[in-house]
Design a protein around this motif. Structure first.
Motif, PDB file in Angstrom:
ATOM      1  N   ILE A   1       0.844  -1.197   0.000  1.00 59.96           N
ATOM      2  CA  ILE A   1       0.000   0.000   0.000  1.00 59.96           C
ATOM      3  C   ILE A   1       0.881   1.251   0.000  1.00 59.96           C
ATOM      4  O   ILE A   1       0.652   2.188  -0.773  1.00 59.96           O
TER       5      ILE A   1
ATOM      6  N   LEU B   1       0.408   3.808  -3.030  1.00 59.94           N
ATOM      7  CA  LEU B   1      -0.399   4.953  -2.567  1.00 59.94           C
ATOM      8  C   LEU B   1       0.519   5.834  -1.720  1.00 59.94           C
ATOM      9  O   LEU B   1       0.506   5.780  -0.497  1.00 59.94           O
TER      10      LEU B   1
ATOM     11  N   TYR C   1      -9.097   2.398  -4.312  1.00 56.47           N
ATOM     12  CA  TYR C   1      -9.274   1.238  -3.432  1.00 56.47           C
ATOM     13  C   TYR C   1      -7.958   0.686  -2.920  1.00 56.47           C
ATOM     14  O   TYR C   1      -6.890   0.952  -3.476  1.00 56.47           O
TER      15      TYR C   1
ATOM     16  N   ARG D   1      -8.607 -12.700  -3.987  1.00 54.47           N
ATOM     17  CA  ARG D   1      -9.921 -13.370  -3.952  1.00 54.47           C
ATOM     18  C   ARG D   1     -10.974 -12.568  -4.708  1.00 54.47           C
ATOM     19  O   ARG D   1     -12.158 -12.885  -4.644  1.00 54.47           O
TER      20      ARG D   1
ATOM     21  N   VAL E   1     -12.146  -9.624  -4.003  1.00 55.15           N
ATOM     22  CA  VAL E   1     -13.104  -8.865  -3.184  1.00 55.15           C
ATOM     23  C   VAL E   1     -13.181  -7.398  -3.615  1.00 55.15           C
ATOM     24  O   VAL E   1     -14.258  -6.792  -3.555  1.00 55.15           O
ATOM     25  N   VAL E   2     -12.054  -6.844  -4.065  1.00 59.42           N
ATOM     26  CA  VAL E   2     -12.093  -5.438  -4.492  1.00 59.42           C
ATOM     27  C   VAL E   2     -12.877  -5.310  -5.797  1.00 59.42           C
ATOM     28  O   VAL E   2     -13.659  -4.376  -5.982  1.00 59.42           O
TER      29      VAL E   2
HETATM   30  C1  LIG Z   1      -4.883  -3.476  -6.137  1.00 55.58           C
HETATM   31  C2  LIG Z   1      -5.499  -4.373  -5.072  1.00 55.58           C
HETATM   32  C3  LIG Z   1      -6.616  -3.623  -4.368  1.00 55.58           C
HETATM   33  C4  LIG Z   1      -6.078  -5.607  -5.765  1.00 55.58           C
HETATM   34  O1  LIG Z   1      -6.497  -6.489  -4.752  1.00 55.58           O
HETATM   35  P1  LIG Z   1      -7.313  -7.847  -5.081  1.00 55.58           P
HETATM   36  O2  LIG Z   1      -8.721  -7.570  -5.337  1.00 55.58           O
HETATM   37  O3  LIG Z   1      -7.015  -8.796  -3.992  1.00 55.58           O
HETATM   38  O4  LIG Z   1      -6.699  -8.289  -6.427  1.00 55.58           O
HETATM   39  P2  LIG Z   1      -5.997  -9.710  -6.742  1.00 55.58           P
HETATM   40  O5  LIG Z   1      -4.877  -9.970  -5.798  1.00 55.58           O
HETATM   41  O6  LIG Z   1      -7.096 -10.689  -6.865  1.00 55.58           O
HETATM   42  O7  LIG Z   1      -5.388  -9.415  -8.119  1.00 55.58           O
HETATM   43  C5  LIG Z   1      -6.193  -8.892  -9.162  1.00 55.58           C
HETATM   44  C6  LIG Z   1      -5.596  -9.384 -10.448  1.00 55.58           C
HETATM   45  O8  LIG Z   1      -4.225  -8.980 -10.522  1.00 55.58           O
HETATM   46  C7  LIG Z   1      -3.425 -10.126 -10.762  1.00 55.58           C
HETATM   47  N1  LIG Z   1      -2.169  -9.920 -10.070  1.00 55.58           N
HETATM   48  C8  LIG Z   1      -1.938  -9.986  -8.751  1.00 55.58           C
HETATM   49  N2  LIG Z   1      -0.649  -9.722  -8.492  1.00 55.58           N
HETATM   50  C9  LIG Z   1      -0.056  -9.516  -9.688  1.00 55.58           C
HETATM   51  C10 LIG Z   1       1.257  -9.202 -10.103  1.00 55.58           C
HETATM   52  N3  LIG Z   1       2.238  -9.027  -9.213  1.00 55.58           N
HETATM   53  N4  LIG Z   1       1.504  -9.041 -11.422  1.00 55.58           N
HETATM   54  C11 LIG Z   1       0.504  -9.203 -12.335  1.00 55.58           C
HETATM   55  N5  LIG Z   1      -0.763  -9.480 -12.003  1.00 55.58           N
HETATM   56  C12 LIG Z   1      -1.034  -9.632 -10.696  1.00 55.58           C
HETATM   57  C13 LIG Z   1      -4.203 -11.276 -10.223  1.00 55.58           C
HETATM   58  O9  LIG Z   1      -3.810 -12.472 -10.857  1.00 55.58           O
HETATM   59  C14 LIG Z   1      -5.607 -10.888 -10.553  1.00 55.58           C
HETATM   60  O10 LIG Z   1      -5.861 -11.112 -11.903  1.00 55.58           O
HETATM   61  P3  LIG Z   1      -7.013 -12.154 -12.320  1.00 55.58           P
HETATM   62  O11 LIG Z   1      -8.267 -11.595 -11.690  1.00 55.58           O
HETATM   63  O12 LIG Z   1      -7.020 -12.082 -13.783  1.00 55.58           O
HETATM   64  O13 LIG Z   1      -6.586 -13.454 -11.746  1.00 55.58           O
HETATM   65  C15 LIG Z   1      -4.439  -4.845  -4.041  1.00 55.58           C
HETATM   66  O14 LIG Z   1      -3.398  -5.465  -4.709  1.00 55.58           O
HETATM   67  C16 LIG Z   1      -3.909  -3.701  -3.175  1.00 55.58           C
HETATM   68  O15 LIG Z   1      -4.481  -3.329  -2.171  1.00 55.58           O
HETATM   69  N6  LIG Z   1      -2.737  -3.142  -3.551  1.00 55.58           N
HETATM   70  C17 LIG Z   1      -2.123  -2.060  -2.766  1.00 55.58           C
HETATM   71  C18 LIG Z   1      -2.917  -0.753  -2.859  1.00 55.58           C
HETATM   72  C19 LIG Z   1      -3.163  -0.339  -4.287  1.00 55.58           C
HETATM   73  O16 LIG Z   1      -2.305  -0.501  -5.150  1.00 55.58           O
HETATM   74  N7  LIG Z   1      -4.350   0.202  -4.549  1.00 55.58           N
HETATM   75  C20 LIG Z   1      -4.726   0.652  -5.864  1.00 55.58           C
HETATM   76  C21 LIG Z   1      -4.120   1.970  -6.183  1.00 55.58           C
HETATM   77  S1  LIG Z   1      -4.632   2.525  -7.806  1.00 55.58           S
END
Ligand SMILES: CC(C)(COP(=O)(O)OP(=O)(O)OC[C@H]1O[C@@H](n2cnc3c(N)ncnc32)[C@H](O)[C@@H]1OP(=O)(O)O)[C@@H](O)C(=O)NCCC(=O)NCCS
Length: 186
Positions: free
Chosen positions: A37, A41, A102, A111, A113-114
């Motif tokens: 995060i 962010l 988010y 999973r 959820v977002v």
């Molecule tokens: C962005 C975020 C909210 C997504 O959370 P999430 O809903 O759990 O998303 P997932 O971990 O399921 O990943 C979503 C997709 O990204 C892919 N992914 C995950 N990590 C990855 C990586 N390192 N490289 C490429 N793809 C990746 C997953 O495979 C998934 O794709 P799919 O749905 O096709 O399988 C979370 O990673 C987060 O909180 N990150 C930090 C804060 C942030 O970056 N917020 C957004 C700012 S714009």
């Protein structure tokens, strides 16, 4: 000033969205004191304390009262546990344009959820409220975030090049801009 629209009931049986409460401070601090995060962010404090969370919760209240934002906790629909956050910024209500942002707690990632939370919010903003455009911006290198946008049906409009200096990554970043228009909700 007009306040934000009244919070809707948003629940798909897996996630449930609600306003933040004072008792969420510890859960927010635990989730936000996280390198992933902090890295993406860069406006979020790091390290992140319970006091930072208390300030944030107050800001969510003033943001609603002043009609600027509608911030929600993403909770587990069964247990009530805090899984993440999603917020709507009412950037141009007159033109019916809003923006979302988010994060997910590390243990809740992977999973979808977002993605569920974004779909629920899109249904409210573009459906019930009749907005025309819901947009989001993500670092072009933030692949999980871009995947959330795509899975929720957003189209990539383009790239805002060199739009911000991210001191935590010591580089200027490009934002991918995504949008979902009224009628495109999936
Ligand atoms: C962005 C975020 C909210 C997504 O959370 P999430 O809903 O759990 O998303 P997932 O971990 O399921 O990943 C979503 C997709 O990204 C892919 N992914 C995950 N990590 C990855 C990586 N390192 N490289 C490429 N793809 C990746 C997953 O495979 C998934 O794709 P799919 O749905 O096709 O399988 C979370 O990673 C987060 O909180 N990150 C930090 C804060 C942030 O970056 N917020 C957004 C700012 S714009």
């Amino acid at each position: 000033v007009a306040p934000s629209p009244t919070d809707p009931v948003l629940d798909d049986g897996v996630v449930s969205l609600r306003a933040w409460e004072e008792s969420d401070a510890a859960a927010i601090a635990a989730a936000c004191d996280d390198p992933e995060i902090a890295r993406w962010l860069d406006m979020i404090p790091s390290p992140y304390t319970v006091d930072d969370a208390r300030i944030y919760i107050e800001q969510t209240k003033s943001g609603r009262a002043e009609g600027r934002t509608s911030p929600f906790a993403i909770t587990d629909a069964e247990t009530g546990a805090v899984l993440g956050a999603v917020d709507v910024h009412w950037i141009d209500p007159e033109q019916k344009v809003a923006e979302i942002g988010y994060w997910a707690a590390s243990q809740a990632r992977g999973r979808g959820v977002v993605t569920r939370a974004v779909r629920l919010l899109a249904g409210w903003v573009l459906g019930e409220l009749g907005f025309e455009r819901l947009q989001l911006r993500a670092d072009t290198l933030n692949e999980p975030s871009c995947r959330v946008a795509e899975r929720a049906g957003f189209t990539r409009d383009g790239t805002l090049r060199s739009v911000r200096y991210n001191a935590r990554q010591s580089r200027r970043i490009d934002f991918a801009v995504y949008s979902l228009l009224r009628g495109e909700q999936v």
